[in-house]
Design a protein around this motif. Sequence first.
Motif, PDB file in Angstrom:
ATOM      1  N   ARG A 128       0.741  -1.250  -0.185  1.00  0.00           N
ATOM      2  CA  ARG A 128      -0.062   0.083  -0.016  1.00  0.00           C
ATOM      3  C   ARG A 128       0.887   1.243  -0.046  1.00  0.00           C
ATOM      4  O   ARG A 128       0.624   2.441  -0.842  1.00  0.00           O
ATOM      5  N   GLN A 129       1.931   1.240   0.794  1.00  0.00           N
ATOM      6  CA  GLN A 129       2.932   2.315   0.667  1.00  0.00           C
ATOM      7  C   GLN A 129       3.658   2.620  -0.697  1.00  0.00           C
ATOM      8  O   GLN A 129       3.684   3.702  -1.191  1.00  0.00           O
ATOM      9  N   VAL A 130       4.079   1.574  -1.278  1.00  0.00           N
ATOM     10  CA  VAL A 130       4.620   1.486  -2.278  1.00  0.00           C
ATOM     11  C   VAL A 130       3.755   2.146  -3.439  1.00  0.00           C
ATOM     12  O   VAL A 130       3.904   2.822  -4.220  1.00  0.00           O
ATOM     13  N   ALA A 131       2.661   1.682  -3.528  1.00  0.00           N
ATOM     14  CA  ALA A 131       1.575   1.816  -4.416  1.00  0.00           C
ATOM     15  C   ALA A 131       0.961   3.291  -4.381  1.00  0.00           C
ATOM     16  O   ALA A 131       0.971   4.121  -5.510  1.00  0.00           O
ATOM     17  N   GLY A 132       0.929   3.813  -3.073  1.00  0.00           N
ATOM     18  CA  GLY A 132       0.411   5.192  -2.637  1.00  0.00           C
ATOM     19  C   GLY A 132       1.528   6.134  -3.188  1.00  0.00           C
ATOM     20  O   GLY A 132       1.132   7.176  -3.716  1.00  0.00           O
ATOM     21  N   TYR A 133       2.634   5.816  -2.930  1.00  0.00           N
ATOM     22  CA  TYR A 133       3.811   6.723  -3.430  1.00  0.00           C
ATOM     23  C   TYR A 133       3.954   6.786  -4.945  1.00  0.00           C
ATOM     24  O   TYR A 133       4.329   7.659  -5.551  1.00  0.00           O
ATOM     25  N   TYR A 134       3.589   5.599  -5.577  1.00  0.00           N
ATOM     26  CA  TYR A 134       3.713   5.774  -6.931  1.00  0.00           C
ATOM     27  C   TYR A 134       2.865   6.418  -7.626  1.00  0.00           C
ATOM     28  O   TYR A 134       3.053   7.318  -8.493  1.00  0.00           O
ATOM     29  N   THR A 135       1.380   6.419  -7.150  1.00  0.00           N
ATOM     30  CA  THR A 135       0.327   7.123  -7.601  1.00  0.00           C
ATOM     31  C   THR A 135       0.666   8.523  -7.613  1.00  0.00           C
ATOM     32  O   THR A 135       0.287   9.353  -8.589  1.00  0.00           O
ATOM     33  N   GLN A 136       1.242   8.852  -6.431  1.00  0.00           N
ATOM     34  CA  GLN A 136       1.406  10.342  -6.095  1.00  0.00           C
ATOM     35  C   GLN A 136       2.287  10.904  -7.099  1.00  0.00           C
ATOM     36  O   GLN A 136       2.270  12.163  -7.478  1.00  0.00           O
ATOM     37  N   ALA A 137       3.292  10.223  -7.004  1.00  0.00           N
ATOM     38  CA  ALA A 137       4.632  10.617  -7.983  1.00  0.00           C
ATOM     39  C   ALA A 137       3.963  10.721  -9.390  1.00  0.00           C
ATOM     40  O   ALA A 137       4.501  11.743 -10.198  1.00  0.00           O
ATOM     41  N   PHE A 138       3.205   9.768  -9.819  1.00  0.00           N
ATOM     42  CA  PHE A 138       2.751   9.728 -11.280  1.00  0.00           C
ATOM     43  C   PHE A 138       1.932  11.109 -11.470  1.00  0.00           C
ATOM     44  O   PHE A 138       2.091  11.802 -12.523  1.00  0.00           O
TER      45      PHE A 138
END
Length: 238
Positions: free
Chosen positions: A223-233
């Motif tokens: 969840r933390q990896v996915a959350g960071y990915y989507t915010q960076a995207f």
Amino acid sequence: MKRFASFHAWSFSRLITALLVSSEARLQIYLHHYQLMRDVLMFRMGNVEDHHTALTVSEWRDVLQGKLTKQGKCGSLAEMRTATIERVLGPALRECGIYELHGIPVPADGVPRTTRTRGQELTWEVAEMNFRFELCSLDTLASGLSRLEKCMKCFPGPLIGPDLSEGRKGFAAIASSERLPYLLSLAHLMRDWSYRPRPESVEAAEANEATSWSPDQITAFKRQVAGYYTQAFYHFFG
């Protein structure tokens, strides 16, 4: 190599839009033409030296309708779109030994029906390649580095033409323990990304740590990896 990932990410994204936003009758035509041209498109996507401008959604619709050569009323938008298509796809066709097009576009009444299952498989293939190229493109922008090979450690199989069996591997694996190595590889890339704030778990992750994790820990990390990915995207691409 930097433009390679970015260019193809937008190409696939627009191709997906052209495939999905259509009526059932037109979708059958699109799917059939895509299957006829699939090898040529894969060849072009795999050409690192190809720096043509990405096709628009309208141009992809023309491609999927089988309009691969310049046509239409002189000076019209249709003529300009098809001229671009001929310029962009022409070299790939010739490299694949296709110098003249016969039977394309296929008349609507001559299009064999693509089953729902096959249509889903083809859509998954395009969407999966789109995600892989998008991650590579995001990594290039966020890190300022060109490292396609390291990005590919986040996925099973090749960048282009993934096998359908890969739909249950990597990030999509059923068992959390099988997802973890790919999540760690992505987190390792993220440590070089300029976007802040970055989760502590991502900062501390090492790509060779795929042992002694509980399912709950893996879920929280995912969840933390996915959350960071989507915010960076969102930060880089809006």
